[in-house]
Design an enzyme around this catalytic site. Structure first.
Site, PDB file in Angstrom:
ATOM      1  N   ASP A  50      34.749  78.466 -31.098  1.00 48.57           N
ATOM      2  CA  ASP A  50      33.429  77.892 -30.858  1.00 48.57           C
ATOM      3  C   ASP A  50      33.593  76.726 -29.890  1.00 48.57           C
ATOM      4  O   ASP A  50      34.693  76.228 -29.672  1.00 48.57           O
ATOM      5  CB  ASP A  50      32.704  77.509 -32.150  1.00 48.57           C
ATOM      6  CG  ASP A  50      33.558  76.683 -33.084  1.00 48.57           C
ATOM      7  OD1 ASP A  50      34.669  76.331 -32.689  1.00 48.57           O
ATOM      8  OD2 ASP A  50      33.101  76.397 -34.196  1.00 48.57           O
ATOM      9  N   ASP A  60      29.969  80.846 -41.536  1.00 52.58           N
ATOM     10  CA  ASP A  60      31.121  81.388 -40.808  1.00 52.58           C
ATOM     11  C   ASP A  60      32.126  82.052 -41.745  1.00 52.58           C
ATOM     12  O   ASP A  60      33.018  82.763 -41.300  1.00 52.58           O
ATOM     13  CB  ASP A  60      31.847  80.267 -40.040  1.00 52.58           C
ATOM     14  CG  ASP A  60      31.031  79.792 -38.844  1.00 52.58           C
ATOM     15  OD1 ASP A  60      30.250  80.600 -38.324  1.00 52.58           O
ATOM     16  OD2 ASP A  60      31.180  78.630 -38.457  1.00 52.58           O
TER      17      ASP A  60
END
Ligand code: ATP
Length: 858
Positions: free
Chosen positions: A303, A603
């Site tokens: 990310d 996540d």
């Protein structure tokens, strides 16, 4: 919302007093294996059983000295195993400690992150998505709080807690899925519901890794084969009319020679020391397995915010319908100002700016505190930057009591709103990703007042958004509406403007990306931020990207199209956490080994699905950490690349010492078998073989496990996950070395036979030890000659060689060991003979590797 009044929490003194009364907030830790257990475990292996049987047979045959020697070897082996395992346990225990949980509480009127064990009854816990609830408590304020209580109830559907009758209690060990809340702690430690039913689940489990399993299996197979071969040889010898005692001793020696006794302990210690080495690089492996898989990683999905960038946000630009503003200052220090065309401006001078700054300040959970000359920010960096901006514009600070309700931010919705009551009006204040905010706006505010939002305004706003994002800025849209009805709905809002936040790329990341690329590892950015911002940051990092895909685009693709796209250089933006899962699966279907970073509660599934789930030590949530294999203590992308290097080094080293140890076994077996065929007297005694396998080779193998990484390690392609530790080339190497060392020592044995069998055997035995010492240089690298990796680059190895050669001298010249090992002193001629045969073991591999290297270059 239940109690509107914001809590102030305990004072430090009150907390200390309560701590004395109630004790630490922790469960009695399941004791790690005590020393006695670890010691006893040393005697439970298959190998020890073989040795004990061997000692019994020796005793039955009247060979008392041999029986005692084997007994001593068993004890020595246990002592070595004990020291190594104890060291490994201690290393793992200290790693476990580093994972000890933290919790956000209100103390002295301020939100503070403290170790969870310091929490006491009466504390106010501040709960946010992804946090593990650290103690039992009663909710006193809540905004759409949802909790996963499956650890207690087994029911995985999230439970809503609104602080009303239906959901007042939160429990230790459960985790927050969404929303925010404050809860007053009612019970801690063993008194919590969780404490009553559960044992603490150690996070760094002592689970064995694939590698350990595979090697354990190999050792067991060799052990079984050894027993069968030994029995067959003994039987055959007897059939041929040879002496029973001699054949039993031969069989015994053979079975001892076939088993790589030192292997299990060497693997355990190498992995544990490796995990400790990774922590020094800021990567904490929650499972030893992770280190092994890391070495094979072929894709890193990272990310952006916080991993590739600093996650230290500063607002640098503000845009409204009719003005653009520049902002000065850095970090969270409010020293700085807002200016239009160079002229400083404050909220009081500009109604649109005032409204915009107010949303940034009030629709937020971040706080700024002054500590001496320094400003400290608690909360999300995006919000911290907006608060700082509010200070720079001299905006009125919010009153905590004005907050009536909240729809919290989530990465899936990408916006948040609060219902806020000031002295003269109540309003809904919203901030979020510009598209998500625009979606719910019907009006715009300009210097001349509020008017309907026309399609041209919409275009102008998007254009401004794209311009800011194109500079790599993270862009937040802000909007509001009056809400006299006190209804908390996100509709018919008035758009106020945009704020551009700078979040600089981390300095080490650019190099880490090119390092990863050179190592054949692909880097894919997956972010919740806009494709334009993400693309600009990718450019700054020299991450070559040819395609930008948003989460919405992704949903439209079928699996085949996604597969095609993933062959190229693609970046995913405006993704929802759930979409990461699909990307991981698609990559895995291509045969890639995927490392995936994640920090949010959503996540967790993708982190579990990935081959290596990577979570964040600073920024991450407890839920993400629990689902991950590797924790980055510094949240930094560069650390993943370093950890991959470490994983590669460890796998390579295991390959090296397995070859090394097995080539030694092969040499012994070949000498023994050929000798049986020729019909000579026993070339090595069982005790001598044990000495070699455990003492001289074992110590050297541990040192080989500490080899540094080879200079070009990160210029090689990732290995395939199913790469065998040995493979065909490994078996060939072992056989070549084994044949040479086995036959050479046998030749020495027969050559010296005329001088007496004792001297001949001692020389053959010493020859084998010396050959093994010399051959270690061939195994330090399977490709590079020693001068390339540096003769002195592994001091442990040199130390191990010195120690084991000294031990061998003692074995020949020190009477007690002479008795145990049946040796006699050797003279200069014997040493010269050994040196002569040892020389090629050193020279030939070096020459071959140098030639190989040259061939590779041409
Ligand atoms: P990454 O996935 O790389 O960590 P990210 O942090 O930008 O990226 P999200 O947290 O999903 O991903 O944020 C997505 C978008 O939501 C941001 O680009 C921003 O516009 C908006 N946003 C982020 N934080 C907040 C917040 N606290 N309040 C309102 N909007 C926010």
């Amino acid at each position: 919302m239940t109690e509107i009044a914001r809590q102030t929490g305990l004072t430090t003194q009150e907390a200390l007093a309560a701590q004395k009364l109630h004790g630490w907030n922790e469960l009695p830790v399941v004791a790690r294996s005590g020393p006695l257990r670890v010691w006893l475990r040393q005697f439970s292996s298959f190998l020890v059983l073989i040795l004990i049987v061997a000692a019994a047979i020796a005793l039955a045959l009247g060979e008392k000295v041999d029986a005692i020697t084997i007994g001593l070897v068993v004890m020595l082996n246990a002592a070595l195993g004990f020291v190594q395992e104890w060291k490994a346990e201690t290393a793992l225990a200290s790693l476990r400690k580093m994972l000890s949980p933290q919790a956000m509480v209100l103390r002295d009127g301020q939100e503070q992150m403290i170790p969870a064990r310091d929490i006491v009854p009466g504390d106010i816990l501040v709960l946010s998505p992804g946090a593990k609830v650290a103690a039992d408590g009663i909710v006193v304020r809540a905004a759409e709080l949802q909790v996963d209580e499956s650890v207690l109830t087994g029911e995985s559907v999230p439970v809503a807690k609104d602080g009303g009758k239906s959901g007042r209690n939160v429990f230790a060990g459960t985790s927050v899925i969404a929303g925010r809340a404050e809860a007053r702690v009612t019970a801690t430690g063993a008194k919590t519901e969780f404490g009553k039913i559960a044992h603490l689940t150690g996070s760094v489990g002592p689970k064995t890794t694939n590698l350990q399993n595979k090697l354990g299996q190999l050792a067991r197979q060799l052990g079984t084969a050894a027993l069968l071969v030994a029995a067959a040889v003994t039987g055959l010898g007897l059939l041929l009319g040879r002496d029973l005692a001699e054949m039993v001793m031969t069989g015994l020696s053979l079975s001892v020679a076939m088993v790589p006794e030192g292997l299990p302990a060497v693997v355990t210690i190498t992995l544990a020391l490796g995990a400790a080495a990774m922590v020094r690089q800021n990567a904490l492996a929650r499972r030893l397995q992770a280190v092994e898989t890391l070495g094979a990683a072929s894709v890193i999905c990272a990310d952006k915010t916080g991993t590739l960038t600093e996650n230290k946000m500063t607002a640098t630009q503000v845009w409204t319908m009719d003005r653009s503003y520049d902002v000065t200052g850095t970090g969270y220090d409010p020293a700085g100002h807002i200016a239009v065309d160079g002229a400083r401006i404050r909220a009081a001078d500009d109604p649109v700016l005032a409204a915009l700054l107010q949303v940034g300040l009030y629709c937020s959970h971040a706080r700024l505190n002054r500590e001496g000359d320094h400003w400290q920010m608690t909360g999300a960096p995006t919000e911290g930057a907006l608060i700082t901006l509010g200070y720079k514009g001299w905006c009125d600070l919010p009153n905590e009591r004005g907050l009536l309700a909240e729809i919290p931010f989530s990465s899936a919705r990408k916006r948040m709103s609060v219902l806020y009551q000031s002295e003269n009006e109540t309003s809904v204040l919203t901030k979020g990703a510009p598209e998500q905010v625009l979606e719910v706006c019907t009006q715009v505010m300009t210097q001349t007042g509020v008017r309907a939002l026309l399609p041209v305004d919409h275009d102008a706003i998007l254009q401004a958004f794209h311009d800011l994002a194109g500079q790599g800025l993270r862009v937040i849209g802000l909007a509001r509406r009056t809400a006299d009805d006190k209804q908390m709905t996100e509709e018919a809002l008035t758009f106020l403007g945009l704020v551009g936040l700078i979040d600089p790329p981390r300095s080490e990341v650019r190099d880490a990306i090119s390092l990863a690329r050179a190592a054949g590892i692909k880097v894919i950015m997956i972010t919740g931020d806009s494709p334009i911002t993400a693309g600009a940051i990718a450019n700054q990092l020299s991450l070559n990207v040819t395609q930008h895909l948003t989460g919405a685009d992704l949903d439209k693709l079928d699996d085949a199209a996604l597969d095609d796209l993933l062959q190229g250089d693609v970046l995913f933006a405006r993704t929802k956490p759930e979409q990461k899962m699909r990307i991981v699966s698609a990559l895995q279907a291509q045969g890639q080994i995927v490392a995936m970073t994640g920090d949010g509660v959503n996540d967790a599934p993708a982190l579990k699905q990935a081959d290596i789930g990577v979570s964040m030590g600073i920024r991450g949530t407890d839920v993400a950490r629990d689902a991950s294999d590797l924790v980055l203590l510094d949240d930094n992308f560069a650390t993943i690349v370093r950890a991959i290097g470490e994983g590669r080094r460890q796998f390579a080293n295991v390959q090296k010492f397995v070859r090394y140890l097995l080539s030694s076994n092969a040499g012994e077996v070949i000498a023994l078998v050929v000798n049986i065929a020729i019909g000579g007297p026993l070339v090595f005694l069982a005790t001598q073989i044990l000495w070699m396998n455990l003492v001289t080779d074992g110590v050297t193998a541990v040192a080989l496990g500490l080899e540094k990484s080879e200079p070009d390690q990160m210029r090689q392609k990732p290995r395939r996950k199913d790469t065998p530790i040995l493979g065909v080339s490994g078996v060939v190497t072992i056989l070549v070395f084994g044949t040479y060392t086995g036959l050479s020592s046998l030749w020495v044995f027969f050559h010296l036979m005329d001088l007496g069998v004792e001297l001949a055997r001692t020389t053959a035995f010493t020859a084998m030890v010396v050959f093994e010492k010399v051959s270690v240089f061939a195994f330090r690298s399977l490709r590079l000659p020693s001068w390339k990796i540096g003769w002195f680059s592994n001091p442990f190895l040199l130390l191990a060689l010195a120690v084991t050669l000294t031990a061998q001298m003692l074995a020949i010249y020190w009477p007690p060991l002479q008795t145990l090992l049946h040796t006699v002193p050797m003279g200069r001629d014997e040493w010269a003979l050994i040196a002569l045969f040892a020389l090629p073991i050193f020279v030939v591999p070096e020459v071959l590797k140098a030639l190989g290297l040259r061939l590779q270059r041409t």
